[in-house]
Design an enzyme around this catalytic site. Structure first.
Site, PDB file in Angstrom:
ATOM      1  N   HIS A 180      51.716  23.100  59.352  1.00 62.20           N
ATOM      2  CA  HIS A 180      50.911  23.395  60.546  1.00 62.20           C
ATOM      3  C   HIS A 180      49.630  24.122  60.134  1.00 62.20           C
ATOM      4  O   HIS A 180      48.536  23.785  60.585  1.00 62.20           O
ATOM      5  CB  HIS A 180      51.698  24.269  61.521  1.00 62.20           C
ATOM      6  CG  HIS A 180      52.589  23.509  62.446  1.00 62.20           C
ATOM      7  ND1 HIS A 180      53.731  22.886  62.019  1.00 62.20           N
ATOM      8  CD2 HIS A 180      52.513  23.280  63.782  1.00 62.20           C
ATOM      9  CE1 HIS A 180      54.329  22.308  63.050  1.00 62.20           C
ATOM     10  NE2 HIS A 180      53.606  22.524  64.134  1.00 62.20           N
ATOM     11  N   HIS A 223      58.023  30.120  60.090  1.00 63.37           N
ATOM     12  CA  HIS A 223      57.468  30.315  58.748  1.00 63.37           C
ATOM     13  C   HIS A 223      57.290  31.795  58.453  1.00 63.37           C
ATOM     14  O   HIS A 223      57.089  32.608  59.354  1.00 63.37           O
ATOM     15  CB  HIS A 223      56.112  29.612  58.609  1.00 63.37           C
ATOM     16  CG  HIS A 223      56.210  28.128  58.461  1.00 63.37           C
ATOM     17  ND1 HIS A 223      56.658  27.516  57.320  1.00 63.37           N
ATOM     18  CD2 HIS A 223      55.918  27.140  59.333  1.00 63.37           C
ATOM     19  CE1 HIS A 223      56.636  26.208  57.480  1.00 63.37           C
ATOM     20  NE2 HIS A 223      56.196  25.948  58.694  1.00 63.37           N
TER      21      HIS A 223
END
Length: 407
Positions: free
Chosen positions: A176, A223
């Protein structure tokens, strides 16, 4: 350096960021409420605090509620066994909650599959081509690095996980963060030669949007800080090193003799050379879809050049940005709606036909989920499906706009 890396990769750092933004596991939030309001029952605490409960996330989110256990799987991540009650989390800052959910969507494949065609239909196919190329490169690098390095995502608990689809994937780097950084800064670097805009505003928007996407990966618990930082740095290196080659690659794509062969053969080869794992992960399928779409766009842009209809802005470049009036807005919405219907129809029809054909070749049923996950079936049908979407987007949709008087 090792201690710093371990700190940046720690789940506790992600959990602290979530708490600072008002996102708590239900059990932790209840303990805080009990401490602050000893004489109120649990329901009145939640009403007074304006707590929002969201249901149905991963099992990890509810471990603290019931003293669940966690066991390590083949992905080096953790699965949790929980007995009893509902799985939920608590939001104490609704503004940040919705801001980061929207920001996370800016890094999803669905956003790029809609945003990039919209850029092609309404602004400049040249910019769309540049962004598709860079998107495919950074996503392939990021996905491969994930499955080679095999570093786990943050643990839950203490982290709250707001997404479940990519739980089977590894963590480092954050694709991302890579995609957002590459897309927004490639657009920033490519746009000045095509359209007139204020550079400072472009820099501000590129930094703002990429930062929001990066922070959203921490907020959603998907993350660690190290994953995000590495993703940004890798994307920055790819953009910086490839920038001098962009004009050359434009010429190869549009005028090279071997361009149509390379458009199909190179992405397809990369899909089949994707690293093998000891368990199924969505990374290979997602990568195949991205490379398939990029392959179809590459082939389509070359074909448009051969046909003499590139649909790029006429007149001396850079051109002024189109003024936003009710007419241009209505035309833009109409083009987006028509184009989206065509792409969805293409996806559904080609997906059905290609999956049926490939499964028939291997003697499998198209409804067998395990069969669809095999590389020899997954790669060709997904590559064909999204390749067709890229080809239709670049070649047919704009010509349909002309027939409908939308262009």
């Amino acid at each position: 350096m090792r201690r710093l890396s371990a700190h940046l990769h720690s789940s506790e750092l992600v959990a602290r960021f979530q708490r600072a933004c008002g996102l708590y596991p239900a059990a932790t939030a209840e303990e805080i409420s009990v401490h602050n309001h000893r004489h109120d029952d649990h329901s009145s605490q939640n009403r007074n605090a304006g707590v929002v409960h969201r249901q149905g996330l991963g099992k990890e989110d509810a471990v603290q509620l019931n003293g669940g256990t966690r066991e390590q799987d083949n992905n080096s991540n953790y699965t949790c066994s929980v007995s009893g009650s509902k799985e939920n989390f608590v939001v104490r800052n609704r503004c940040l909650y919705f801001l980061f959910l929207v920001s996370a969507a800016l890094g999803n494949e669905v956003f790029y599959i809609t945003f990039l065609p919209c850029l092609h239909w309404n602004l400049d196919p040249f910019l769309c081509r540049r962004l598709v190329n860079m998107w495919a490169v950074v996503m392939y690098i990021g996905q491969v690095l994930k499955d080679v390095l095999k570093l786990p995502r943050p643990l839950a608990p203490p982290v709250v996980k707001l997404e479940t689809r990519v739980e089977a994937e590894y963590g480092l780097p954050s694709t991302h963060a890579m995609a957002a950084t590459a897309i927004f800064f490639t657009l920033l670097l490519s746009a000045p030669e095509r359209v007139q805009f204020q550079w400072e505003v472009g820099v501000f928007l590129a930094v703002l949007l990429s930062t929001l996407v990066c922070l959203s990966r921490l907020y959603t618990g998907m993350h660690s800080a190290l994953d995000v930082i590495c993703g940004v740095l890798i994307a920055a290196v790819v953009v910086a090193t490839s920038y001098p080659l962009w004009a050359w690659f434009d010429r190869v794509q549009l005028h090279g003799r071997c361009s149509p062969v390379l458009a199909v053969a190179l992405p397809l080869l990369l899909c089949y050379c994707y690293p093998r794992l000891d368990h199924y992960s969505t990374t290979r399928g997602d990568t195949t879809m991205i490379l398939g779409g990029a392959s179809g766009c590459w082939l389509g842009y070359w074909l448009n050049q051969c046909l003499g209809g590139t649909f790029e802005p006429a007149g001396p470049l850079p051109v002024p940005l189109p003024s936003l009036t009710s007419v241009t807005l209505a035309l833009g919405v109409a083009r987006f709606a028509v184009g989206l219907v065509v792409l969805i129809g293409t996806r559904q029809s080609v997906r059905w036909a290609s999956l049926a054909l490939v499964c028939r070749c291997y003697g499998e049923s198209p409804g067998d989920q395990e069969a669809r996950r095999r590389k020899e079936i997954e790669v060709p049908y997904k590559f064909t499906t999204y390749g067709a979407m890229g080809l239709v987007n670049t070649v047919l949709v704009n010509r349909l706009f002309l027939l409908l008087g939308l262009l």
